[in-house]
Design an enzyme around this catalytic site. Structure first.
Site, PDB file in Angstrom:
ATOM      1  N   CYS B  90      51.665 -16.730  11.863  1.00  0.00           N
ATOM      2  CA  CYS B  90      51.713 -18.189  11.749  1.00  0.00           C
ATOM      3  C   CYS B  90      52.217 -18.598  10.359  1.00  0.00           C
ATOM      4  O   CYS B  90      53.374 -18.376  10.047  1.00  0.00           O
ATOM      5  CB  CYS B  90      50.337 -18.773  12.078  1.00  0.00           C
ATOM      6  SG  CYS B  90      50.393 -20.530  12.453  1.00  0.00           S
ATOM      7  N   HIS B 207      48.574 -16.062  17.407  1.00  0.00           N
ATOM      8  CA  HIS B 207      47.477 -15.483  16.615  1.00  0.00           C
ATOM      9  C   HIS B 207      46.808 -14.316  17.354  1.00  0.00           C
ATOM     10  O   HIS B 207      45.815 -14.528  18.048  1.00  0.00           O
ATOM     11  CB  HIS B 207      46.422 -16.557  16.346  1.00  0.00           C
ATOM     12  CG  HIS B 207      46.844 -17.572  15.348  1.00  0.00           C
ATOM     13  ND1 HIS B 207      46.737 -17.382  13.990  1.00  0.00           N
ATOM     14  CD2 HIS B 207      47.400 -18.795  15.502  1.00  0.00           C
ATOM     15  CE1 HIS B 207      47.195 -18.439  13.345  1.00  0.00           C
ATOM     16  NE2 HIS B 207      47.605 -19.318  14.237  1.00  0.00           N
ATOM     17  N   GLU B 209      44.940 -12.157  16.084  1.00  0.00           N
ATOM     18  CA  GLU B 209      43.599 -11.943  15.503  1.00  0.00           C
ATOM     19  C   GLU B 209      42.552 -12.854  16.121  1.00  0.00           C
ATOM     20  O   GLU B 209      41.363 -12.644  15.959  1.00  0.00           O
ATOM     21  CB  GLU B 209      43.649 -12.121  13.988  1.00  0.00           C
ATOM     22  CG  GLU B 209      43.585 -13.553  13.470  1.00  0.00           C
ATOM     23  CD  GLU B 209      44.884 -14.347  13.639  1.00  0.00           C
ATOM     24  OE1 GLU B 209      45.810 -13.857  14.325  1.00  0.00           O
ATOM     25  OE2 GLU B 209      44.961 -15.459  13.084  1.00  0.00           O
TER      26      GLU B 209
END
Lengths: 89, 244
Positions: B90, B207, B209
């Site tokens: 990002c 994302h 994560e």
């Protein structure tokens, strides 16, 4: 040294989609403004620069544009420069 | 005691996914994530670097443009040029583009809206250090959260990315089809993530994560971190072995 006032105008490169400009164009249309062509949105950055000469000031601001103020992939820039009256000789 | 792999998670002022990245590594064995403040000058021998998401410097000027000059970035650029794995997620992707480690730029989303929801992305290249645990064209469900994720590059750059297999992820429908409706931001060629020429620097807008355990709604991002550890362990054969 003299004090120079620089205005850097950063604009999206021609042909690049500018959704912000498009949204403003729509808003102008809905306000009844006919005949408005393409709308592009950029930014103006004003700087005070001390330099020995106009050329030096321009060269420094140009370097700042290339390093930080504009992204060469997506933006063009134009520098306007004026010298402050009564600068120290 | 065992020698653990070390991964630096860089925190810039305005980063907000640094703890998520830290946790994604914490869930795995054999790796020790560590936070590194952007003012630090040295990476100090870490094995990989993550530039997390967020709004570094409030996205002032252009997203990532100021973080790119943080002191630690000089070391990150050197580390990347020496072949060290760097993952930018990002805002981290935006920083990598601004730093010149990846080509192109990320523009305002074509719909002008900040998009925060799950998307589907297709693994286009499972041959990178970050994707070896995925199957070709595997579809992942991962979240996005960005206002400027519209990938743009000159036509010759896009051709080079296509030809060299450097497009790693593309936005797609749940069944893996590319469509304009499934492209959340107008990215050229549906690009969600790319690698550099050497393949050791990955930038992606989604994302992974935030999709590493069932409680988050998806675990599809976990293999990305596992792939990276596989790669690091293969590169550093002593890591993870028992030493006394």
């Amino acid at each position: 040294m003299s004090l120079f006032h620089a205005t850097v105008r950063v604009t999206p490169r021609p042909g690049l989609l500018d959704p912000e400009g498009k949204a403003i164009h729509h808003a102008l249309e809905s306000l009844g403004y006919d005949g408005v062509g393409e709308v592009r949105v950029g930014k103006a950055i004003t700087l005070e620069v001390e330099a020995a000469s106009r050329d030096e000031a321009l060269a420094r601001v140009d370097e700042m544009c290339r390093k930080l103020l504009a992204n060469p992939v997506t933006e063009d820039y134009r520098i306007e420069l004026s010298e402050e009256e009564g600068g120290t000789p | 005691m065992s020698v653990k792999l070390r991964v630096a998670v860089v925190t810039f002022p305005g980063s907000n996914c640094d703890h998520d990245c830290y946790r994604a590594f914490r869930l795995l064995d054999g790796v020790e994530p560590e936070f590194r403040w952007h003012r630090e000058a040295e990476l100090d021998g870490v094995d990989a670097v993550v530039l997390p998401g967020g709004f570094s410097y409030g996205d002032y000027l252009r997203a990532g443009s100021i973080a790119r000059f943080s002191p630690i970035m000089e070391s990150v650029v050197r580390f990347a040029r020496e072949g060290g794995p760097v993952l930018g997620i990002c805002n981290g992707f935006q920083i990598l583009c601004e730093a010149g480690l990846l080509p192109g730029a990320l523009l305002r989303n074509n719909g002008l809206r900040f998009r925060s929801h799950d998307v589907h992305i297709r693994v286009e290249n499972p041959g990178t250090p970050f994707t070896s645990r995925y199957e070709p064209h595997q579809v992942l469900r991962v979240p996005i959260a960005h206002g400027e994720g519209n990938y743009h590059a000159a036509p010759e750059v896009l051709a080079e990315l296509e030809g060299a297999g450097r497009i790693v992820f593309r936005y797609c429908t749940p069944d893996g089809t590319l469509s304009e409706a499934a492209n959340p931001n107008g990215s050229a060629h549906h690009i969600a993530g790319i690698v550099n020429e050497a393949g050791n620097v990955l930038g992606m807008m989604p994302h992974p994560e935030r999709a590493v355990e069932p409680v988050l709604g998806s675990s599809d991002g976990a293999p990305l971190f596992e792939s990276l550890l596989d790669h690091l362990a293969a590169a550093a054969p002593h890591a993870g072995e028992l030493t006394t």
